[in-house]
Design a protein around this motif. Structure first.
Motif, PDB file in Angstrom:
ATOM      1  N   GLU A   1       0.823  -1.206   0.000  1.00 24.94           N
ATOM      2  CA  GLU A   1       0.000   0.000   0.000  1.00 24.94           C
ATOM      3  C   GLU A   1       0.858   1.256   0.000  1.00 24.94           C
ATOM      4  O   GLU A   1       0.460   2.300  -0.532  1.00 24.94           O
ATOM      5  CB  GLU A   1      -0.925  -0.005   1.217  1.00 24.94           C
ATOM      6  N   THR A   2       2.039   1.153   0.603  1.00 24.54           N
ATOM      7  CA  THR A   2       2.952   2.295   0.664  1.00 24.54           C
ATOM      8  C   THR A   2       4.214   1.949  -0.115  1.00 24.54           C
ATOM      9  O   THR A   2       5.260   1.657   0.462  1.00 24.54           O
ATOM     10  CB  THR A   2       3.304   2.620   2.122  1.00 24.54           C
TER      11      THR A   2
ATOM     12  N   SER B   1      -4.867  -6.559   6.424  1.00 23.93           N
ATOM     13  CA  SER B   1      -3.646  -5.766   6.354  1.00 23.93           C
ATOM     14  C   SER B   1      -2.528  -6.462   7.103  1.00 23.93           C
ATOM     15  O   SER B   1      -2.765  -7.266   8.013  1.00 23.93           O
ATOM     16  CB  SER B   1      -3.874  -4.370   6.958  1.00 23.93           C
TER      17      SER B   1
ATOM     18  N   PRO C   1       8.852   5.541  -3.091  1.00 24.88           N
ATOM     19  CA  PRO C   1       8.606   6.691  -3.971  1.00 24.88           C
ATOM     20  C   PRO C   1       9.114   6.412  -5.384  1.00 24.88           C
ATOM     21  O   PRO C   1      10.212   5.891  -5.575  1.00 24.88           O
ATOM     22  CB  PRO C   1       9.401   7.817  -3.305  1.00 24.88           C
TER      23      PRO C   1
ATOM     24  N   TYR D   1       6.788  -1.102   5.593  1.00 24.73           N
ATOM     25  CA  TYR D   1       5.819  -1.217   4.507  1.00 24.73           C
ATOM     26  C   TYR D   1       4.506  -1.798   5.034  1.00 24.73           C
ATOM     27  O   TYR D   1       4.509  -2.728   5.837  1.00 24.73           O
ATOM     28  CB  TYR D   1       6.352  -2.107   3.391  1.00 24.73           C
ATOM     29  N   LYS D   2       3.411  -1.228   4.529  1.00 24.38           N
ATOM     30  CA  LYS D   2       2.088  -1.762   4.832  1.00 24.38           C
ATOM     31  C   LYS D   2       1.597  -2.559   3.640  1.00 24.38           C
ATOM     32  O   LYS D   2       1.679  -2.090   2.503  1.00 24.38           O
ATOM     33  CB  LYS D   2       1.105  -0.635   5.151  1.00 24.38           C
TER      34      LYS D   2
ATOM     35  N   SER E   1       2.016  -5.652   8.060  1.00 22.47           N
ATOM     36  CA  SER E   1       3.134  -4.732   7.921  1.00 22.47           C
ATOM     37  C   SER E   1       4.437  -5.502   7.997  1.00 22.47           C
ATOM     38  O   SER E   1       4.497  -6.608   8.542  1.00 22.47           O
ATOM     39  CB  SER E   1       3.101  -3.639   8.998  1.00 22.47           C
TER      40      SER E   1
END
Length: 231
Positions: free
Chosen positions: A78-79, A211, A82, A198-199, A213
């Protein structure tokens, strides 16, 4: 994002000895497993074209191994890092109709990419989808005809054959390159991740979305086991 319900879940994060000197790229390895007693594989009746399709088909909406590993769970970060790129749109993604079933049941295509729908059966099928963010379509498909469909926006799209009500498939339209579909062993993997937290989101057509992590470093391989429960 997907609109699925969220069942209770326990995500266990473990760290094991990894790859020293692996530079600035970390690795994440994981497995999706079923909690509790897995239901027996279900069958669905076949009411049309039995000469080719048979009299019943496996439901295949929940495939769990003897070790409770879940197949066809979709895992994504999800994250993402960049600037995480999309997978190449030139990579061919095919979804066939074979033996009166969609093969494979779940495919991943990058946003803006195209899925080639095939029909290997000696009968008429159709492909029907009513997504929320992409263009709806409903096309009949005789044997041997390829129908390309482009998916512009990230979401999970259900595909049905109206002529054979038991036939279902899923197109996962990916927002970036860190998406995976678990195999029969329930496993997934992501490489070339910068160190960090990180999720993860894990989706299954019958079990919903959960979910997890994970902390990725350049010194160890991060390992995560995600447990999903029946509903």
């Amino acid at each position: 994002m997907i609109g699925a319900r969220f069942p209770t879940v326990l995500a266990l994060l473990l760290l094991c000895g990894g790859l020293p000197g692996h530079g600035l790229a970390g690795e994440l390895r994981g497995k999706v497993v079923f909690v509790g007693v897995a239901p027996a594989p279900a069958k669905v009746p076949v009411t049309i074209d039995q000469y080719l399709c048979g009299h019943e088909k496996p439901a295949d909406d929940l495939q769990v191994s003897a070790n409770k590993e879940i197949r066809n769970a979709v895992v994504w970060i999800e994250t993402p890092p960049p600037g995480a790129p999309l997978p190449p749109r030139t990579e061919k993604v095919e979804l066939d109709q074979k033996g009166c079933a969609f093969v494979p049941r779940v495919v991943v295509v990058p946003a803006g990419g195209t899925v080639d729908f095939l029909n290997s059966d000696r009968l008429l099928h159709n492909i029907h989808a009513t997504p929320q963010r992409n263009v709806s379509f409903n096309r009949t498909q005789p044997m041997g005809r390829t129908i390309p469909v482009t998916f512009a926006e990230p979401e999970i799209v259900r595909i049905n054959c109206d002529l054979h009500a038991w036939m279902t498939a899923w197109v996962v339209v990916a927002a970036h390159s860190f998406y995976a579909v678990t195999g029969a062993d329930g496993r997934f993997a992501f490489d070339k991740l910068p160190p960090g937290q990180y999720k993860l989101q894990i989706w299954h057509e019958r079990l919903g979305t959960v979910s997890a992590s994970a902390t990725v470093s350049d010194q160890q391989v991060a390992q995560v086991t995600v447990e999903m429960k029946g509903r």
